[in-house]
Design an enzyme around this catalytic site. Structure first.
Site, PDB file in Angstrom:
ATOM      1  N   LYS A 296      36.379 -12.033  -1.518  1.00 37.19           N
ATOM      2  CA  LYS A 296      37.331 -11.534  -0.516  1.00 37.19           C
ATOM      3  C   LYS A 296      36.616 -11.191   0.787  1.00 37.19           C
ATOM      4  O   LYS A 296      37.073 -11.554   1.867  1.00 37.19           O
ATOM      5  CB  LYS A 296      38.037 -10.278  -1.051  1.00 37.19           C
ATOM      6  N   ASN A 297      35.487 -10.492   0.668  1.00 29.75           N
ATOM      7  CA  ASN A 297      34.827  -9.986   1.881  1.00 29.75           C
ATOM      8  C   ASN A 297      34.117 -11.070   2.691  1.00 29.75           C
ATOM      9  O   ASN A 297      33.640 -10.800   3.788  1.00 29.75           O
ATOM     10  CB  ASN A 297      33.829  -8.868   1.529  1.00 29.75           C
TER      11      ASN A 297
ATOM     12  N   CYS B  76      41.876   0.885   3.544  1.00 36.65           N
ATOM     13  CA  CYS B  76      41.655   1.868   2.474  1.00 36.65           C
ATOM     14  C   CYS B  76      41.353   3.238   3.055  1.00 36.65           C
ATOM     15  O   CYS B  76      40.649   3.357   4.049  1.00 36.65           O
ATOM     16  CB  CYS B  76      40.453   1.454   1.621  1.00 36.65           C
TER      17      CYS B  76
ATOM     18  N   ASP C 275      30.875  -0.662  -3.170  1.00 40.75           N
ATOM     19  CA  ASP C 275      32.097  -1.224  -3.744  1.00 40.75           C
ATOM     20  C   ASP C 275      32.047  -1.310  -5.272  1.00 40.75           C
ATOM     21  O   ASP C 275      33.034  -1.705  -5.899  1.00 40.75           O
ATOM     22  CB  ASP C 275      32.388  -2.614  -3.161  1.00 40.75           C
TER      23      ASP C 275
HETATM   24  C1  UD1 Z   1      32.705  -3.739   4.516  1.00 47.42           C
HETATM   25  C2  UD1 Z   1      33.448  -4.215   3.290  1.00 47.42           C
HETATM   26  C3  UD1 Z   1      33.675  -3.069   2.329  1.00 47.42           C
HETATM   27  C4  UD1 Z   1      32.355  -2.403   1.982  1.00 47.42           C
HETATM   28  C5  UD1 Z   1      31.597  -2.024   3.249  1.00 47.42           C
HETATM   29  C6  UD1 Z   1      30.195  -1.507   2.979  1.00 47.42           C
HETATM   30  C7  UD1 Z   1      34.805  -6.068   4.037  1.00 47.42           C
HETATM   31  C8  UD1 Z   1      36.162  -6.613   4.298  1.00 47.42           C
HETATM   32  N1  UD1 Z   1      34.731  -4.787   3.692  1.00 47.42           N
HETATM   33  O1  UD1 Z   1      33.514  -2.759   5.167  1.00 47.42           O
HETATM   34  O2  UD1 Z   1      34.286  -3.600   1.143  1.00 47.42           O
HETATM   35  O3  UD1 Z   1      32.590  -1.231   1.245  1.00 47.42           O
HETATM   36  O4  UD1 Z   1      31.464  -3.162   4.111  1.00 47.42           O
HETATM   37  O5  UD1 Z   1      29.466  -2.424   2.264  1.00 47.42           O
HETATM   38  O6  UD1 Z   1      33.818  -6.776   4.107  1.00 47.42           O
HETATM   39  N2  UD1 Z   1      30.558   2.694  10.681  1.00 47.42           N
HETATM   40  C9  UD1 Z   1      30.521   3.429  11.850  1.00 47.42           C
HETATM   41  N3  UD1 Z   1      30.955   2.828  13.005  1.00 47.42           N
HETATM   42  C10 UD1 Z   1      31.410   1.545  13.041  1.00 47.42           C
HETATM   43  C11 UD1 Z   1      31.441   0.801  11.837  1.00 47.42           C
HETATM   44  C12 UD1 Z   1      31.006   1.398  10.660  1.00 47.42           C
HETATM   45  O7  UD1 Z   1      30.108   4.587  11.864  1.00 47.42           O
HETATM   46  O8  UD1 Z   1      31.784   1.062  14.112  1.00 47.42           O
HETATM   47  C13 UD1 Z   1      30.099   3.316   9.420  1.00 47.42           C
HETATM   48  C14 UD1 Z   1      31.216   3.421   8.375  1.00 47.42           C
HETATM   49  O9  UD1 Z   1      31.995   4.574   8.575  1.00 47.42           O
HETATM   50  C15 UD1 Z   1      30.432   3.468   7.097  1.00 47.42           C
HETATM   51  C16 UD1 Z   1      29.225   2.552   7.403  1.00 47.42           C
HETATM   52  O10 UD1 Z   1      29.158   2.469   8.820  1.00 47.42           O
HETATM   53  O11 UD1 Z   1      29.976   4.775   6.873  1.00 47.42           O
HETATM   54  C17 UD1 Z   1      29.325   1.161   6.807  1.00 47.42           C
HETATM   55  O12 UD1 Z   1      30.584   0.607   7.103  1.00 47.42           O
HETATM   56  P1  UD1 Z   1      30.787  -0.959   7.313  1.00 47.42           P
HETATM   57  O13 UD1 Z   1      29.616  -1.682   6.741  1.00 47.42           O
HETATM   58  O14 UD1 Z   1      31.134  -1.212   8.735  1.00 47.42           O
HETATM   59  O15 UD1 Z   1      32.054  -1.228   6.409  1.00 47.42           O
HETATM   60  P2  UD1 Z   1      33.191  -2.312   6.655  1.00 47.42           P
HETATM   61  O16 UD1 Z   1      32.635  -3.460   7.400  1.00 47.42           O
HETATM   62  O17 UD1 Z   1      34.409  -1.651   7.146  1.00 47.42           O
END
Ligand code: UD1
Length: 429
Positions: free
Chosen positions: A22-23, A126, A316
């Site tokens: 999915k990701n 989520c 995850d």
């Molecule tokens: C993706 C995955 C999700 C997984 C996560 C971490 C998809 C669709 N989703 O989510 O399943 O759990 O990676 O492996 O691929 N953060 C910030 N600022 C930002 C962006 C992120 O502070 O602009 C922080 C988030 O709050 C979190 C951390 O960085 O604490 C990691 O998040 P991120 O890797 O960005 O998660 P997603 O890409 O949303």
């Protein structure tokens, strides 16, 4: 709303086919916005999130065609999806769509790179922590974008096109790496992304972008070097297998006992999690077909795990491991470092008899002899599936409510588990 009914206590035996990730599928579909030619994706899983993104991309003008099965395909073959963004008719991604799935925010990078503008609603998804978007916006600003936030929308403009830049993320972010990578692929000149996410799904997208003509070095490392090009072109790419689905079923088998081959799984995509299972006493074997998971009779040893970006233990799989460790003989410790507030499954697992105490970002799980079936409520995607796993091992009936979360990320979950002997069924309404 559908529910899932489980009669626990049956071992799992047989084969479970692993679907496309999915990701990876979501950002790959979004990458279709980068070119006016057709991107063909194979091994696309049938998931609610994929259907929702089809809808969102359709709104921007992407023509999407999903081909039917071909002779020789077995029933588990993923879909082939043809995405053609020859004409982008709208650069706005509205609230009522983006709020349903966080990853749809990622359209911002390609829309901006190709059209010089994008108006994208701030994301939802989520309910795990605040999940900000500052890294995405900082990366786009570094590439020369003017950003305004107005009435819940990000207004991004780069009328003279994007300029290559050096981007150094303060912490690893999968989504922000996708945004920076896609935007930089069509920027003027060279970009360097430091502290880039190394998750296999990021590499899968980077490899697809290369097939589309992007110039990217350092794939799989934390420094990505991109030489921007003027146009990207048609390509065909098969989505890699889902390592989270793999790990989830591996833990299900570890929990119920039995012997299951996860067909099509690739061990190197989740080596850390498989090592943890082995430490807990589970048999893990790489075979020609995929990965074989077995546990026969022996108890589970407790483990200590801290979630981390790839190649560490994935956040995850944290909820699923917690379900598993609720049956270990001894006390396990799980520390969550990626998302705050990602322990919503704890109170639901407790309804099944798990003994878990929380201290900040750490959970202590005191293994119990048995779990007992109960009604439980799914709260997010991975939490929901941890309840299913626990239910499979619990005595008696477990009813998992609000299963729409599961449909977002697990393809034919009940069918795959039932084929291996689980007593699990969907109850409509
Ligand atoms: C993706 C995955 C999700 C997984 C996560 C971490 C998809 C669709 N989703 O989510 O399943 O759990 O990676 O492996 O691929 N953060 C910030 N600022 C930002 C962006 C992120 O502070 O602009 C922080 C988030 O709050 C979190 C951390 O960085 O604490 C990691 O998040 P991120 O890797 O960005 O998660 P997603 O890409 O949303």
């Amino acid at each position: 709303m559908d529910r899932i009914r489980i009669q626990g206590g049956r071992a799992l035996n047989g084969t479970i086919p692993i679907s496309g990730a999915k990701n990876a599928t979501l950002p790959l579909m979004i990458a279709s916005l980068l070119t006016d030619e057709t991107l063909i994706l194979d091994n696309v899983p049938r998931l609610a999130d994929v259907a929702l993104l089809q809808h969102i991309l359709g709104n921007h003008g992407v023509d999407i065609m999903v081909s039917g099965k071909r002779a020789g395909d077995n029933e588990h073959t993923g879909q082939s999806m043809h995405l053609s963004a020859s004409n982008i008719v709208d650069t706005t991604a509205p609230y009522h769509l983006v709020s349903k799935m966080r990853a749809s925010f990622w359209v911002i990078g390609p829309l901006l790179a190709r059209m010089g503008e994008a108006k994208v609603s701030m994301p939802g998804g989520c309910a795990i922590g605040t999940r900000p978007i500052d890294f995405h916006l900082d990366a786009l600003k570094a590439l020369g974008t003017e950003i305004d936030i107005e009435a819940g929308y990000v207004l991004a403009k780069a009328p003279r096109g994007l300029q290559g830049a050096r981007i150094n993320f303060p912490r690893v972010s999968v989504g922000a790496t996708h945004t920076a990578l896609m935007a930089a692929s069509l920027a003027n000149g060279e970009s360097v992304i430091e502290n880039a996410a190394r998750e296999p799904e990021v590499s899968d997208v980077a490899e697809c972008l290369q097939k589309m003509g992007a110039k990217i070095d350092g794939i799989g490392t934390s420094t990505l070097r991109i030489q921007g090009v003027k146009h990207l072109h048609a390509a065909r790419h098969a989505v890699l297998p889902d390592r989270i689905e793999t790990g989830t079923y591996a833990m299900a088998v570890a929990m119920t006992g039995g012997d299951v081959t996860l067909a099509g799984a690739r061990a190197e995509l989740l080596q850390d999690a498989l090592d943890v299972l082995q430490k807990a006493g589970v048999t893990v074997q790489t075979t020609n077909e995929g990965v074989r998971i077995a546990r026969n009779g022996a108890g589970l040893a407790p483990v200590e795990v801290t979630t981390a970006p790839f190649p560490g233990f994935p956040t995850d799989l944290q909820a699923q491991l917690m379900a598993l460790m609720s049956r270990a003989s001894g006390t396990s410790k799980i520390t969550e470092t990626i998302f705050e507030n990602r322990f919503m499954h704890v109170s639901e697992l407790a309804r099944l008899g798990a003994r878990i105490s929380l201290d900040g970002d750490t959970a202590l799980i005191e293994g119990v002899e048995k779990l007992k079936g109960a009604p439980v409520m799914a709260t997010d995607l991975r939490a929901s599936v941890s309840l299913v796993i626990a239910g499979l091992a619990a005595e008696g009936e477990t009813m998992v409510h609000r299963v729409y979360h599961l449909d977002r990320g697990f393809e034919r979950l009940e069918e795959k588990l039932a084929a291996c002997g689980a007593a699990i069924e969907r109850v409509a309404g």
